[in-house]
Design a protein around this motif. Structure first.
Motif, PDB file in Angstrom:
ATOM      1  N   LYS A 385       0.869  -1.180   0.000  1.00  0.00           N
ATOM      2  CA  LYS A 385       0.000   0.000   0.000  1.00  0.00           C
ATOM      3  C   LYS A 385       0.907   1.231   0.000  1.00  0.00           C
ATOM      4  O   LYS A 385       1.827   1.351   0.807  1.00  0.00           O
ATOM      5  N   VAL A 386       0.656   2.121  -0.960  1.00  0.00           N
ATOM      6  CA  VAL A 386       1.436   3.365  -1.001  1.00  0.00           C
ATOM      7  C   VAL A 386       0.690   4.425  -0.203  1.00  0.00           C
ATOM      8  O   VAL A 386      -0.396   4.844  -0.585  1.00  0.00           O
ATOM      9  N   VAL A 387       1.253   4.781   0.947  1.00  0.00           N
ATOM     10  CA  VAL A 387       0.616   5.753   1.824  1.00  0.00           C
ATOM     11  C   VAL A 387       1.156   7.149   1.514  1.00  0.00           C
ATOM     12  O   VAL A 387       2.367   7.350   1.489  1.00  0.00           O
ATOM     13  N   LEU A 388       0.232   8.084   1.256  1.00  0.00           N
ATOM     14  CA  LEU A 388       0.665   9.453   0.931  1.00  0.00           C
ATOM     15  C   LEU A 388       0.430  10.371   2.123  1.00  0.00           C
ATOM     16  O   LEU A 388      -0.666  10.425   2.668  1.00  0.00           O
ATOM     17  N   ARG A 389       1.480  11.065   2.544  1.00  0.00           N
ATOM     18  CA  ARG A 389       1.360  12.002   3.666  1.00  0.00           C
ATOM     19  C   ARG A 389       1.843  13.382   3.228  1.00  0.00           C
ATOM     20  O   ARG A 389       2.763  13.499   2.448  1.00  0.00           O
TER      21      ARG A 389
END
Lengths: 510, 131
Positions: A385-389
């Protein structure tokens, strides 16, 4: 010296005055002794305090001795001979002599000796006055050494200058570039051998002429003229000005011109150095390389286009409910995709090598570009999962396609090199006049040594070489793209603890 | 007409494809045929103009780099001729600067190889449905 004036003075019999004179002698920092010449070996019969201080000897070691103990073993000094002669002749002498203290430390003694004569003219006493001039002597010696050293340096410099001149001349003459020195009116003052060879001309048909009148007026170009005329007033050099021309004697050539103001004062002030390089062959090779690139690109992509199309046709014509075939087609599609990417990467590298990577500038929504890129990656990869912050909120002016390529490359790498993990994290932020993108994985990381090299072309970390496919050009291309946007890219990592790849791009919100 | 139907339009040749690469040519032919549109292919670009004269299609799909007669020269020639005013020209090429060359020559649209057949299908849809 004539008779001591004190001898006849009224003070001489005054005991108070006598003790005052002694006190005065003891207060002096100059060493004073009196020897009695009437006694054998001319012994010392008086010394003041300073004499003890200077020599380090005490009264019992001084009184009754001849002065020679001060020379220690250093007996062969020429000064001693002069003193002896003076004493013999009963004359004054001032001399510098090497003396030694009781501790055998050398000190330079500036010695005055005055003989005292009696009424018969016999020398009865000598008065010795001593000054320790070691410090002065040292300074004098140093001055001599320094003077010699300066003289040596001057000689060396002069020699160096002469050699530099010869050296420079030999460079000027052996250099393959043609060199022309022009005066402010663009008249030719000198040319080097390479110029004569390159243009197959003689000095006599070159020197003294105006640059524009050379040959068949090959340099008589309005634009070049303007640039050259600006070299002296503005100090702006002419760089990389190319002239394609049919020159007399040598035919069609492409010449590259650089012109600089000669930065010297005096005699060589206000001159222009014009360097001319024949780039005909280089341009031809570059053109062949470009042609090869176009052909290679074309030839590799053509069969790929056909295969890709047929694969998609199979999909269209495939009977439904055939999971086995669907799986095969999907896998084939992925391979085609890979091949397409590899060809694109190779072309990118070639384009970078030949400086042909075109960076287009358009304003785009940076955060949306990152979101779209992530979405695209997630379509093909569900392992992580590519988590964007964070966010930049930047309307960035740059090449969206290429920056997206970098973002995609970094995120894909993060996924690729952290097998068995289930997430990578992307951080967006703004710094002073910059926007920052980072992607962190939780894989095996990169050791220090490899961190420096991962951006090199065709470099692959040894330990992953065989486990993961790839050409080793992704990060190289990424770095080139970021650099061409005025940014920097780097990696932070501790082996075993994952890696964080980041780049920053200059950006000021309008 | 509904291009997605499988009814063959055998009369008028709606689409002409010209590419010197047989593999691409056959593939494109299959794509066009797959939506029931009649298609005619030409591998030798020097014969294309003569064929187009006699029977003007709705759509020409044409490559750039071809021996004998390059695609951009053909496009220029067609664009200079009022006879082909209604012809939609789709240029396909793997050339690095293909798009620039194609658009300067007068193509209506450019697709870089390798393309997705979906892109070809949408052009077919759009161009052939216009009439």
């Amino acid at each position: 010296m004539t008779d001591n004036p004190l001898k006849n003075s009224a003070y001489f019999d005054d005991p108070e005055m006598t003790s005052l004179i002694y006190a005065a002698l003891d207060a002096s920092s100059t060493g004073i002794i009196i020897t009695d010449n009437r006694l054998p070996d001319n012994p010392i019969i008086y010394h003041n305090k300073a004499f003890e201080t200077i020599t380090g000897y005490n009264t019992t070691e001084i009184i009754g001795h001849n002065c020679r103990f001060l020379q220690g073993r250093d007996r062969s000094q020429e000064a001693r001979e002069q003193i002896r002669q003076a004493l013999q002749d009963g004359e004054d002498i001032r001399i510098e002599i090497r003396n030694y203290t009781k501790k055998n430390d050398l000190f330079w003694n500036e010695l005055y000796i005055s003989p005292i004569t009696n009424a018969k003219g016999e020398v009865t006493h000598f008065i010795g006055v001593q000054n320790n001039i070691t410090a002065r002597k040292k300074v004098e010696e140093q001055l001599v050494v320094e003077k010699e050293s300066i003289e040596r340096k001057v000689a060396e410099r002069t020699e160096n200058l002469r050699m530099s001149e010869e050296y420079l001349n030999s460079i000027v003459e052996t250099i393959r570039e043609s060199l022309v020195v022009l005066d402010p009116n663009l008249n030719v003052l000198t040319v080097n051998e390479a110029f004569l060879r390159t243009f197959k001309v003689t000095r006599s048909e070159t020197i003294g002429l105006r640059l524009y009148d050379l040959g068949n007026r090959q340099w008589d170009i309005a634009k070049l003229k303007n640039l050259l005329e600006e070299v002296l007033p503005s100090s702006n050099p002419v760089l990389g000005f190319e002239v394609e021309h049919k020159f007399p004697h040598i035919g069609h050539k492409i010449m590259m011109l650089n012109a600089h103001r000669v930065e010297l004062q005096g005699k060589f002030k206000d001159r222009i150095l014009l360097a001319i390089e024949d780039v005909t062959d280089r341009r031809a090779i570059e053109k062949r390389k470009d042609d090869f690139l176009s052909i290679a690109s074309h030839e590799l992509k053509t069969p790929l286009t056909a295969v890709k199309g047929y694969m998609q046709l199979i999909k269209r014509f495939m009977p439904e409910n055939n999971p086995k075939l669907t799986d095969i087609i999907e896998k084939s599609d992925n391979q085609i995709e890979r091949l397409q990417k590899l060809i694109a990467e190779l072309l990118d590298v070639s384009k970078i090598q030949s400086g042909k990577l075109d960076i287009h500038h358009d304003t785009f929504d940076f955060d949306k570009m990152v979101r779209d890129t992530i979405e695209n990656i997630q379509l093909n990869s569900d392992s992580h999962k590519v988590v964007l912050r964070g966010e930049t909120n930047a309307q960035y002016d740059g090449d969206e396609t290429h920056i997206s390529q970098v973002v995609g490359n970094l995120i894909s790498n993060a996924i690729k090199y952290s097998p068995g993990k289930d997430r990578v994290e992307v951080y967006l932020s703004t710094l002073k006049n910059h926007i920052k993108f980072s992607v962190k994985d939780f894989g095996f990381g990169i050791n220090m040594e490899d961190q420096k090299k991962v951006f090199d072309r065709f470099y692959r970390v040894d330990s992953i070489q065989k486990k993961f496919a790839g050409l080793g050009v992704g990060l190289y291309i990424s770095e080139q793209i970021i650099t061409q946007h005025g940014g920097t890219i780097w990696v932070d990592s501790d082996a075993g603890e994952g890696a964080t790849f980041s780049f920053i791009l200059p950006h000021t919100e309008k | 007409m509904n291009v997605k139907s499988n009814t063959m339009d055998t009369g008028n040749k709606k689409v002409v494809v010209c590419d010197d690469d047989r593999g691409i040519l056959d593939m494109l032919e299959m794509i066009v045929e797959s939506v029931g549109v009649s298609v005619w292919t030409e591998v030798d670009s020097s014969k294309l103009l003569l064929q187009l004269e006699t029977d003007v299609p709705k759509l020409l799909i044409i490559d750039l780099w071809m021996p004998n007669y390059p695609g951009d020269a053909i496009i220029r020639k067609l664009r200079a001729d009022a006879h082909f005013d209604d012809l939609y020209i789709l240029c396909i090429s793997a050339s690095l600067n293909g798009e620039q060359i194609a658009m300067e020559a007068g193509a209506d649209q450019f697709l870089a190889k390798p393309f997705d057949i979906g892109q070809i299908l949408s052009v077919l849809d759009r161009v052939l449905l216009e009439n």
